[in-house]
Design a protein around this motif. Sequence first.
Motif, short mmCIF file in Angstrom:
data_model
loop_
_atom_site.label_atom_id
_atom_site.label_comp_id
_atom_site.label_asym_id
_atom_site.label_seq_id
_atom_site.Cartn_x
_atom_site.Cartn_y
_atom_site.Cartn_z
N PRO A 64 0.81 -1.23 0.00
CA PRO A 64 0.00 0.00 0.00
C PRO A 64 0.84 1.28 0.00
CG PRO A 64 -0.94 -1.59 1.52
CD PRO A 64 0.37 -2.16 1.07
N PHE A 65 2.04 1.23 0.57
CA PHE A 65 2.88 2.43 0.56
C PHE A 65 3.31 2.78 -0.86
CE2 PHE A 65 7.05 4.55 0.91
CZ PHE A 65 6.63 5.70 1.57
N GLU A 66 3.47 1.78 -1.72
CA GLU A 66 3.81 2.05 -3.12
C GLU A 66 2.73 2.92 -3.77
OE1 GLU A 66 4.91 -1.33 -5.50
OE2 GLU A 66 5.60 -2.42 -3.72
N ALA A 67 1.46 2.60 -3.48
CA ALA A 67 0.36 3.39 -4.05
C ALA A 67 0.42 4.83 -3.56
CB ALA A 67 -0.98 2.76 -3.68
N TYR A 68 0.81 5.02 -2.32
CA TYR A 68 0.93 6.38 -1.77
C TYR A 68 2.02 7.16 -2.50
CZ TYR A 68 1.29 10.17 1.61
OH TYR A 68 1.30 11.41 2.19
N LEU A 69 3.06 6.47 -2.95
CA LEU A 69 4.17 7.14 -3.62
C LEU A 69 3.84 7.63 -5.04
CD1 LEU A 69 7.38 5.02 -2.84
CD2 LEU A 69 6.88 7.35 -2.09
N LEU A 70 2.80 7.10 -5.63
CA LEU A 70 2.55 7.37 -7.05
C LEU A 70 2.38 8.86 -7.34
CD1 LEU A 70 0.19 4.39 -8.00
CD2 LEU A 70 2.66 4.62 -8.35
N GLU A 71 1.69 9.57 -6.46
CA GLU A 71 1.49 11.01 -6.68
C GLU A 71 2.82 11.75 -6.65
OE1 GLU A 71 -1.18 14.74 -4.94
OE2 GLU A 71 -0.78 13.00 -3.67
N VAL A 72 3.69 11.38 -5.72
CA VAL A 72 5.00 12.03 -5.62
C VAL A 72 5.83 11.75 -6.87
CG1 VAL A 72 7.16 12.13 -4.32
CG2 VAL A 72 4.99 11.90 -3.11
N LEU A 73 5.83 10.50 -7.33
CA LEU A 73 6.67 10.12 -8.47
C LEU A 73 6.12 10.64 -9.80
CD1 LEU A 73 7.54 6.43 -7.49
CD2 LEU A 73 8.80 8.53 -6.99
N SER A 74 4.81 10.79 -9.89
CA SER A 74 4.20 11.26 -11.14
C SER A 74 4.25 12.78 -11.28
CB SER A 74 2.74 10.81 -11.23
OG SER A 74 2.65 9.41 -11.28
N ASP A 75 3.85 13.47 -10.23
CA ASP A 75 3.66 14.93 -10.32
C ASP A 75 4.52 15.72 -9.34
OD1 ASP A 75 1.56 14.58 -12.25
OD2 ASP A 75 0.26 13.97 -10.60
N PHE A 76 5.35 15.03 -8.58
CA PHE A 76 6.20 15.68 -7.58
C PHE A 76 5.36 16.59 -6.67
CE2 PHE A 76 8.99 14.78 -11.22
CZ PHE A 76 9.88 13.90 -10.60
N GLN A 77 4.32 15.99 -6.13
CA GLN A 77 3.42 16.73 -5.24
C GLN A 77 2.83 15.78 -4.20
OE1 GLN A 77 0.41 18.10 -8.08
NE2 GLN A 77 -1.00 16.53 -7.35
N LEU A 78 2.31 16.38 -3.13
CA LEU A 78 1.62 15.65 -2.08
C LEU A 78 0.29 16.33 -1.79
CD1 LEU A 78 4.24 14.73 0.69
CD2 LEU A 78 2.72 13.15 -0.49
N SER A 79 -0.74 15.55 -1.64
CA SER A 79 -2.05 16.10 -1.26
C SER A 79 -2.24 15.95 0.24
CB SER A 79 -3.17 15.37 -2.01
OG SER A 79 -3.08 15.61 -3.39
N ILE A 80 -2.41 17.09 0.93
CA ILE A 80 -2.68 17.10 2.36
C ILE A 80 -4.11 17.59 2.54
CG2 ILE A 80 -2.00 18.05 4.59
CD1 ILE A 80 0.81 18.41 3.49
N PRO A 81 -5.02 16.74 2.96
CA PRO A 81 -6.45 17.11 2.99
C PRO A 81 -6.72 18.45 3.68
CG PRO A 81 -6.19 14.79 3.48
CD PRO A 81 -4.81 15.35 3.42
N GLU A 82 -6.03 18.73 4.78
CA GLU A 82 -6.32 19.95 5.54
C GLU A 82 -5.69 21.20 4.91
OE1 GLU A 82 -6.04 16.36 8.22
OE2 GLU A 82 -4.80 17.28 6.67
N LEU A 83 -4.68 21.02 4.06
CA LEU A 83 -3.97 22.17 3.49
C LEU A 83 -4.14 22.30 1.97
CD1 LEU A 83 -0.50 22.29 5.31
CD2 LEU A 83 -2.45 23.81 5.61
N GLY A 84 -4.31 21.18 1.32
CA GLY A 84 -4.36 21.19 -0.14
C GLY A 84 -3.16 20.48 -0.73
N VAL A 85 -2.81 20.84 -1.95
CA VAL A 85 -1.73 20.17 -2.68
C VAL A 85 -0.43 20.95 -2.50
CG1 VAL A 85 -0.88 19.47 -4.95
CG2 VAL A 85 -3.30 19.17 -4.37
N ILE A 86 0.62 20.25 -2.08
CA ILE A 86 1.96 20.82 -1.98
C ILE A 86 2.76 20.31 -3.17
CG2 ILE A 86 4.02 21.09 -0.55
CD1 ILE A 86 1.48 22.19 0.73
N LYS A 87 3.13 21.21 -4.07
CA LYS A 87 3.82 20.81 -5.30
C LYS A 87 5.21 21.43 -5.34
CE LYS A 87 3.22 20.65 -10.35
NZ LYS A 87 3.26 19.18 -10.44
N ALA A 88 6.19 20.66 -5.78
CA ALA A 88 7.56 21.15 -5.87
C ALA A 88 7.69 22.16 -7.01
CB ALA A 88 8.53 20.00 -6.09
N ALA A 89 8.31 23.30 -6.72
CA ALA A 89 8.58 24.27 -7.78
C ALA A 89 9.57 23.70 -8.78
CB ALA A 89 9.12 25.57 -7.17
#
Length: 306
Positions: free
Chosen positions: A149-174
Amino acid sequence: MTFATIEAVQAVLASADYVASRALATTVFLALKMERPLFLEGDAGVGKTEVAKVLARGLGRELIRLQCYDGLDAASAAYEWNFPRQMLEIRAAQTGESPGIGQVSAQGAALDLYDSRFLLKRPLLRALEPHAGGPPVLLIDELDRADEPFEAYLLEVLSDFQLSIPELGVIKAAQPPIVVITSNRTREIHDAIKRRCLYFWVDYPDAASELEILRRKAPEAPAELSRQIVAFVQRLRGGDLFKAPGIAETIDWTRALTTLNTLTLDPQVVDDTLGALLKYQDDLARVQGATAAALIAEIRAEAAPS
């Protein structure tokens, strides 16, 4: 700053005493140019992790390491909320002592608790932040040790270099970090991960490359001893062992033998020091004694003038 040529990659790796094939240097070069994660797979001890370390030093970037293990989750890998500090903030708000919130109810205070002041940043999130020296090198080490299951969590980071934090929104690397993923292949990694990466299988080195590695990593070893060690280890890897020795074990054994002022291999010194090379009792029992003596005899016969 990245590398202008494949030769520049090889030069930087060599400057840190990392002996890399042109194929590996080419894959590293392409991963940097294409801004794709680099997935390095191979047996333990062949130098996968060292690639990330050398890249960080060569590029002058921070190395952020995420060591994977069974049970790794988002709280340890990406972020978590500082609940004790949030509770203190709520109590301070109730008494009007919180400069950040003021005299409001606990319910109202909670609306302000989910911002960056209370965010504990773990390696994945830290790698997406701006860094003064340029995007860091993110090492996701031994991914095969983590749960699927941790691999699935990594997909967003590896695809778009971003993390979705429900309380804050999307954190994306410049600017995307340089991502290096390693796996010892104790289990198969899902294709969804591999599709997002440039893949390279890091194999055991041939004799010439391993001898060059010893020349760089254990320069105090006599040349003839290094030659015999490499010949011995290369033969072991072709045998029936539970775990063939990696490059790291070859270096350790060479240093151990050099510490004992060994000039050439003989059956007694091999039997006495084989625990620096082999890490399983069954392998030690299989090699010590007659097998080691036979291998040494082969090596000596091969080197004898005809």
